[in-house]
Design a protein around this motif. Structure first.
Motif, mmCIF file in Angstrom:
data_model
loop_
_atom_site.group_PDB
_atom_site.id
_atom_site.type_symbol
_atom_site.label_atom_id
_atom_site.label_comp_id
_atom_site.label_asym_id
_atom_site.label_seq_id
_atom_site.Cartn_x
_atom_site.Cartn_y
_atom_site.Cartn_z
ATOM 1 N N UNK A 1 0.823 -1.198 0.000
ATOM 2 C CA UNK A 1 0.000 0.000 0.000
ATOM 3 C C UNK A 1 0.861 1.252 0.000
ATOM 4 N N UNK A 2 0.306 2.351 -0.509
ATOM 5 C CA UNK A 2 1.040 3.620 -0.528
ATOM 6 C C UNK A 2 1.056 4.288 0.844
ATOM 7 N N UNK A 3 0.162 3.860 1.739
ATOM 8 C CA UNK A 3 0.096 4.460 3.072
ATOM 9 C C UNK A 3 -0.484 3.424 4.039
ATOM 10 N N UNK B 1 -5.830 -11.546 -7.142
ATOM 11 C CA UNK B 1 -5.476 -10.138 -6.942
ATOM 12 C C UNK B 1 -6.716 -9.268 -6.797
ATOM 13 N N UNK B 2 -6.646 -8.282 -5.912
ATOM 14 C CA UNK B 2 -7.719 -7.310 -5.749
ATOM 15 C C UNK B 2 -7.116 -5.949 -5.430
ATOM 16 N N UNK C 1 -4.434 3.243 -1.037
ATOM 17 C CA UNK C 1 -4.835 2.275 -2.049
ATOM 18 C C UNK C 1 -3.845 1.117 -1.974
ATOM 19 N N UNK C 2 -4.367 -0.100 -2.042
ATOM 20 C CA UNK C 2 -3.536 -1.285 -1.829
ATOM 21 C C UNK C 2 -3.770 -2.312 -2.923
ATOM 22 N N UNK C 3 -2.710 -3.029 -3.258
ATOM 23 C CA UNK C 3 -2.800 -4.188 -4.136
ATOM 24 C C UNK C 3 -2.657 -5.422 -3.247
ATOM 25 N N UNK C 4 -3.635 -6.327 -3.314
ATOM 26 C CA UNK C 4 -3.700 -7.456 -2.385
ATOM 27 C C UNK C 4 -3.659 -8.775 -3.146
ATOM 28 N N UNK C 5 -2.809 -9.691 -2.674
ATOM 29 C CA UNK C 5 -2.790 -11.063 -3.185
ATOM 30 C C UNK C 5 -3.351 -11.975 -2.094
ATOM 31 N N UNK C 6 -4.436 -12.682 -2.395
ATOM 32 C CA UNK C 6 -5.087 -13.540 -1.400
ATOM 33 C C UNK C 6 -4.939 -15.006 -1.780
ATOM 34 N N UNK C 7 -4.870 -15.848 -0.760
ATOM 35 C CA UNK C 7 -4.758 -17.292 -0.987
ATOM 36 C C UNK C 7 -5.473 -18.014 0.135
ATOM 37 N N UNK C 8 -5.853 -19.262 -0.106
ATOM 38 C CA UNK C 8 -6.498 -20.038 0.938
ATOM 39 C C UNK C 8 -7.112 -21.306 0.398
#
Length: 259
Positions: free
Chosen positions: A46-48, A223-224, A246-253
């Motif tokens: 994330x940027x912040x 990705x979201x 604003x964030x770039x998220x990688x999810x797994x499960x």
């Protein structure tokens, strides 16, 4: 408390996570008599970096790692770092889904938390940075009522206690929220929207705020993109009137069954 001392305190938690992950597990099969468990998580840039309490932020780019293991009783550690590699906060949640009947859900939880700060230390005319640690212990209560499968209203209450001389001794954080978990867009794309108003009391200071989280995701895609915004309504707690990221998220499960 210094960084090395805090590592000596939290290393048993990593051991517990390792033991959970190392259990003899296999992918879910047709044998429904075996206990189904879950292991997953996410990695975000994330940027912040915005805190668990969205009133506060790191004010610089950050990386966030969250994990979850279990089913009804879960272990959910969170690790937050600046992109410089310095630790920001570690939180080790234990949560239990107390009620799961009909449209009502109630989850309770508790965690030890560690907040890291970088401070300058001057010795014999030489200045260097050291990382200090503030320890916290928190409990939470989270009731939700589901209007539809993907829409719920609820509240969230967190109370924490700080142990260091410089820590906030007592924090109370309570929210009223609405969760829209899957707003259909084009084809397999959808939005998640979570607006909430909250009250925050930190020792003698308090304030009222509005925050919202908006997520753009795609079905069966890891990705979201997520954005958090926080606005002060009225407060005497020292903080910025407006925060966003604003964030770039990688999810797994995946779900598993014991052999």
């Amino acid at each position: 408390m210094g960084f090395k001392a805090s590592v000596n305190i939290i290393w048993p938690t990593f051991l517990v996570l390792g033991l959970i992950a190392a259990q003899p597990l296999c992918a879910q099969s047709s044998d429904s008599t075996r206990s189904v468990n879950y292991f997953g998580g996410s990695v975000a840039a994330t940027n912040n970096g915005i805190s668990v309490l969205p009133t506060f932020s790191l004010n610089k780019p950050a990386a966030l790692i969250t994990l979850r293991a279990g089913r009804r009783l879960t272990f959910e550690p969170e690790f937050r770092f600046s992109l410089e590699g310095k630790p920001w906060s570690f939180v080790f949640w234990g949560r239990y889904k107390l009620i799961q009947h009909g449209k009502f859900r109630l989850t309770v939880g508790a965690h030890p938390g560690y907040l890291f700060r970088t401070q300058s230390l001057t010795t014999n005319g030489s200045t260097s940075d050291i990382i200090t640690t503030e320890r916290y212990l928190a409990t939470e209560l989270s009731p939700d009522f589901y209007i539809t499968k993907n829409t719920s209203i609820g509240m969230y209450y967190l109370q924490s206690r700080g142990f260091e001389e410089s820590s906030v001794k007592n924090t109370h954080f309570i929210t009223l929220n609405v969760n829209f978990n899957k707003i259909a867009l084009y084809k397999s794309y959808y939005l998640k929207f979570n607006p909430q108003v909250y009250y925050l009391k930190m020792d003698k200071n308090d304030g009222y705020y509005f925050t919202s989280t908006l997520t753009l995701a795609r079905t069966k895609f890891p990705l979201s993109i997520e954005s958090i915004m926080n606005r002060t309504i009225e407060s005497n707690i020292p903080s910025k009137d407006f925060l966003w990221n604003i964030s770039l998220i990688y999810s797994f499960g995946k779900q598993y069954k014991a052999i």
